[in-house]
Scaffold this active site. Structure first.
Site, PDB file in Angstrom:
ATOM      1  N   GLY A  40       0.787  -5.049   1.018  1.00  0.00           N
ATOM      2  CA  GLY A  40      -0.399  -5.127   0.165  1.00  0.00           C
ATOM      3  C   GLY A  40      -0.107  -5.745  -1.197  1.00  0.00           C
ATOM      4  O   GLY A  40      -0.997  -6.315  -1.829  1.00  0.00           O
ATOM      5  N   GLU A  99       4.870  -5.182   7.308  1.00  0.00           N
ATOM      6  CA  GLU A  99       4.114  -4.132   8.004  1.00  0.00           C
ATOM      7  C   GLU A  99       4.609  -3.894   9.425  1.00  0.00           C
ATOM      8  O   GLU A  99       4.532  -2.784   9.940  1.00  0.00           O
ATOM      9  CB  GLU A  99       2.625  -4.494   8.034  1.00  0.00           C
ATOM     10  N   ALA A 156       0.861  -1.179   0.000  1.00  0.00           N
ATOM     11  CA  ALA A 156       0.000   0.000   0.000  1.00  0.00           C
ATOM     12  C   ALA A 156       0.899   1.232   0.000  1.00  0.00           C
ATOM     13  O   ALA A 156       2.043   1.180   0.463  1.00  0.00           O
ATOM     14  CB  ALA A 156      -0.889  -0.019   1.229  1.00  0.00           C
ATOM     15  N   GLU A 202      -0.334  -9.316  -0.617  1.00  0.00           N
ATOM     16  CA  GLU A 202      -1.752  -9.618  -0.366  1.00  0.00           C
ATOM     17  C   GLU A 202      -2.549  -9.619  -1.666  1.00  0.00           C
ATOM     18  O   GLU A 202      -3.415 -10.471  -1.883  1.00  0.00           O
ATOM     19  CB  GLU A 202      -2.326  -8.599   0.621  1.00  0.00           C
TER      20      GLU A 202
HETATM   21  C1  HXC Z   1       5.090   4.502  -1.024  1.00  0.00           C
HETATM   22  C2  HXC Z   1       7.056   3.604  -1.772  1.00  0.00           C
HETATM   23  C3  HXC Z   1       6.682   2.316  -1.303  1.00  0.00           C
HETATM   24  C4  HXC Z   1       5.415   2.201  -0.666  1.00  0.00           C
HETATM   25  C5  HXC Z   1       8.632   2.172  -2.216  1.00  0.00           C
HETATM   26  N1  HXC Z   1       8.261   3.464  -2.333  1.00  0.00           N
HETATM   27  N2  HXC Z   1       7.692   1.460  -1.595  1.00  0.00           N
HETATM   28  N3  HXC Z   1       6.260   4.669  -1.638  1.00  0.00           N
HETATM   29  N4  HXC Z   1       4.654   3.299  -0.555  1.00  0.00           N
HETATM   30  N5  HXC Z   1       4.958   1.031  -0.218  1.00  0.00           N
HETATM   31  C6  HXC Z   1       9.011   4.555  -2.940  1.00  0.00           C
HETATM   32  C7  HXC Z   1      10.200   4.996  -2.098  1.00  0.00           C
HETATM   33  O1  HXC Z   1       9.778   5.876  -1.083  1.00  0.00           O
HETATM   34  C8  HXC Z   1      11.062   5.683  -3.142  1.00  0.00           C
HETATM   35  O2  HXC Z   1      10.538   6.965  -3.392  1.00  0.00           O
HETATM   36  C9  HXC Z   1      10.808   4.839  -4.390  1.00  0.00           C
HETATM   37  O3  HXC Z   1       9.595   4.124  -4.155  1.00  0.00           O
HETATM   38  C10 HXC Z   1      11.916   3.837  -4.628  1.00  0.00           C
HETATM   39  O4  HXC Z   1      12.062   3.078  -3.443  1.00  0.00           O
HETATM   40  P1  HXC Z   1      13.476   2.808  -2.728  1.00  0.00           P
HETATM   41  O5  HXC Z   1      13.183   2.457  -1.318  1.00  0.00           O
HETATM   42  O6  HXC Z   1      14.409   3.940  -2.974  1.00  0.00           O
HETATM   43  O7  HXC Z   1      13.958   1.536  -3.552  1.00  0.00           O
HETATM   44  P2  HXC Z   1      14.861   0.331  -3.091  1.00  0.00           P
HETATM   45  O8  HXC Z   1      16.016   0.805  -2.260  1.00  0.00           O
HETATM   46  O9  HXC Z   1      15.128  -0.451  -4.343  1.00  0.00           O
HETATM   47  O10 HXC Z   1      13.930  -0.541  -2.116  1.00  0.00           O
HETATM   48  C11 HXC Z   1      12.780  -1.179  -2.611  1.00  0.00           C
HETATM   49  C12 HXC Z   1      11.882  -1.675  -1.444  1.00  0.00           C
HETATM   50  C13 HXC Z   1      11.632  -0.524  -0.455  1.00  0.00           C
HETATM   51  C14 HXC Z   1      12.578  -2.834  -0.727  1.00  0.00           C
HETATM   52  C15 HXC Z   1      10.589  -2.188  -2.077  1.00  0.00           C
HETATM   53  O11 HXC Z   1      11.162   0.614  -1.179  1.00  0.00           O
HETATM   54  C16 HXC Z   1      10.620  -0.830   0.601  1.00  0.00           C
HETATM   55  O12 HXC Z   1      10.930  -1.480   1.583  1.00  0.00           O
HETATM   56  N6  HXC Z   1       9.386  -0.309   0.429  1.00  0.00           N
HETATM   57  C17 HXC Z   1       8.357  -0.402   1.453  1.00  0.00           C
HETATM   58  C18 HXC Z   1       7.797  -1.802   1.529  1.00  0.00           C
HETATM   59  C19 HXC Z   1       6.715  -1.888   2.581  1.00  0.00           C
HETATM   60  O13 HXC Z   1       6.935  -1.540   3.750  1.00  0.00           O
HETATM   61  N7  HXC Z   1       5.557  -2.343   2.176  1.00  0.00           N
HETATM   62  C20 HXC Z   1       4.390  -2.455   3.076  1.00  0.00           C
HETATM   63  C21 HXC Z   1       3.576  -1.222   3.023  1.00  0.00           C
HETATM   64  S1  HXC Z   1       2.277  -1.272   4.186  1.00  0.00           S
HETATM   65  P3  HXC Z   1      11.525   8.229  -3.637  1.00  0.00           P
HETATM   66  O14 HXC Z   1      10.584   9.400  -3.697  1.00  0.00           O
HETATM   67  O15 HXC Z   1      12.480   8.247  -2.496  1.00  0.00           O
HETATM   68  O16 HXC Z   1      12.187   7.914  -4.955  1.00  0.00           O
HETATM   69  C22 HXC Z   1       1.093  -2.182   3.466  1.00  0.00           C
HETATM   70  C23 HXC Z   1      -0.100  -2.376   4.346  1.00  0.00           C
HETATM   71  C24 HXC Z   1      -1.224  -2.951   3.633  1.00  0.00           C
HETATM   72  O17 HXC Z   1       1.172  -2.625   2.370  1.00  0.00           O
HETATM   73  C25 HXC Z   1      -2.474  -2.631   4.366  1.00  0.00           C
HETATM   74  C26 HXC Z   1      -3.688  -2.901   3.538  1.00  0.00           C
HETATM   75  C27 HXC Z   1      -3.568  -2.787   2.105  1.00  0.00           C
END
Ligand code: HXC
Length: 258
Positions: A109, A132, A65, A112
């Site tokens: 997400g 998460e 998400a 999911e």
């Molecule tokens: C918003 C995101 C994002 C996310 C990545 N980005 N994931 N933005 N929401 N879930 C953005 C980063 O902020 C960054 O923006 C750009 O994408 C590139 O990401 P990087 O982190 O620089 O890339 P990298 O180093 O290659 O790492 C990739 C990654 C990491 C491992 C996927 O981005 C990451 O850990 N993302 C979060 C994963 C996460 O926590 N997912 C769960 C979300 S909660 P900028 O502007 O800096 O370029 C969830 C809850 C669900 O899903 C609830 C119900 C649906």
């Protein structure tokens, strides 16, 4: 319909949807999920489409998400808007078989969403996780439930409590994914599976899907009774006559999808 967060390619009898926010690893914001939901509803109502593939790009199926969008949400807004339920449930309501083709990350997400699909095909580069916990929350689109049903408590607890990622090989070993293929082959393989499914009677594929899904909702005996009633019902379809007739007459079936 024009979409800006997904790309739709119809190759009758199958359709390919690409999640398309590459700058943020296909983070699933409201706009993307509304488009996906609307697109799936339209494809489900389209008789020329008999199987659907959802994919991302080579780096990400979806990184979860959209955290930037979620950050300002409070309880009352989430409650009033039924946060995520409204947009996400269409994936599970779709009666047409849906295949997730995953390369790169499928996190939170994203994982999911992939698990809501009927079949999950992974590229060698695929990595799955429910991170998460690192954000101070828990999965919210069924992750804690679907992952546990798919891989059991041991792996589900491991992934949810540590937030670690699991590679494609481990995911196949523990039953999360149906097949692992080379990255370059991912979309073609998924489309080939979709075409194979689309080559059968739509009635038959829909009742098979319904029966398998029923296994998650009932006791064994109730599920077996459900299956048997669907089997009896299938004896009334034109395609059942056609399928059995074609086998016995040693010819290819001509499905009517009724
Ligand atoms: C918003 C995101 C994002 C996310 C990545 N980005 N994931 N933005 N929401 N879930 C953005 C980063 O902020 C960054 O923006 C750009 O994408 C590139 O990401 P990087 O982190 O620089 O890339 P990298 O180093 O290659 O790492 C990739 C990654 C990491 C491992 C996927 O981005 C990451 O850990 N993302 C979060 C994963 C996460 O926590 N997912 C769960 C979300 S909660 P900028 O502007 O800096 O370029 C969830 C809850 C669900 O899903 C609830 C119900 C649906």
């Amino acid at each position: 319909m024009n979409y800006s967060n997904i790309l739709l390619e119809k190759q009758e009898p199958v359709a390919l949807i690409r999640l398309n926010r590459p700058k943020v690893h296909n983070a699933l914001n409201n706009a993307l999920m509304s488009e996906l939901s609307e697109c799936l509803a339209a494809l489900d109502a389209d008789d020329t489409v008999r199987a659907i593939v959802i994919t991302g790009n080579e780096k990400a199926f979806a990184a979860g998400a959209d955290i930037a969008e979620m950050r300002s949400l409070d309880f009352s807004q989430a409650y009033r808007e039924e946060f995520i339920t409204a947009n996400w449930e269409q994936v599970t309501r779709c009666r047409t078989p849906v295949i997730a083709a995953v390369a790169g990350v499928a996190l939170g997400g994203g994982c999911e969403l992939a698990m809501m699909c009927d079949l999950l095909i992974a590229a060698e580069s695929a990595r799955f996780g429910q991170p998460e916990v690192k954000l101070g929350i828990l999965p919210g689109a069924g992750g804690s439930q679907r992952l546990t049903r798919a891989v059991g408590k041991a792996k589900a607890m491991d992934l949810c409590l540590t937030g670690r990622m699991m590679g494609a090989e481990e995911a196949e070993r523990c039953g999360l994914v149906s097949r692992v293929v080379a990255d370059e082959q991912l979309v073609e393989e998924a489309l080939a599976v979709a075409r194979e499914i689309a080559g059968y009677s739509a009635m038959a594929t829909m009742i098979n899907k319904e029966a398998v899904n029923q296994a998650f909702e009932t006791t064994l005996q109730a599920g077996i009774d459900y299956e048997r009633r669907l089997l009896w019902a299938s004896f009334t379809t034109e395609d059942r006559q056609e399928g059995m007739g074609a086998f016995l007459e040693k010819r290819a079936p001509a499905w009517k999808h009724r």
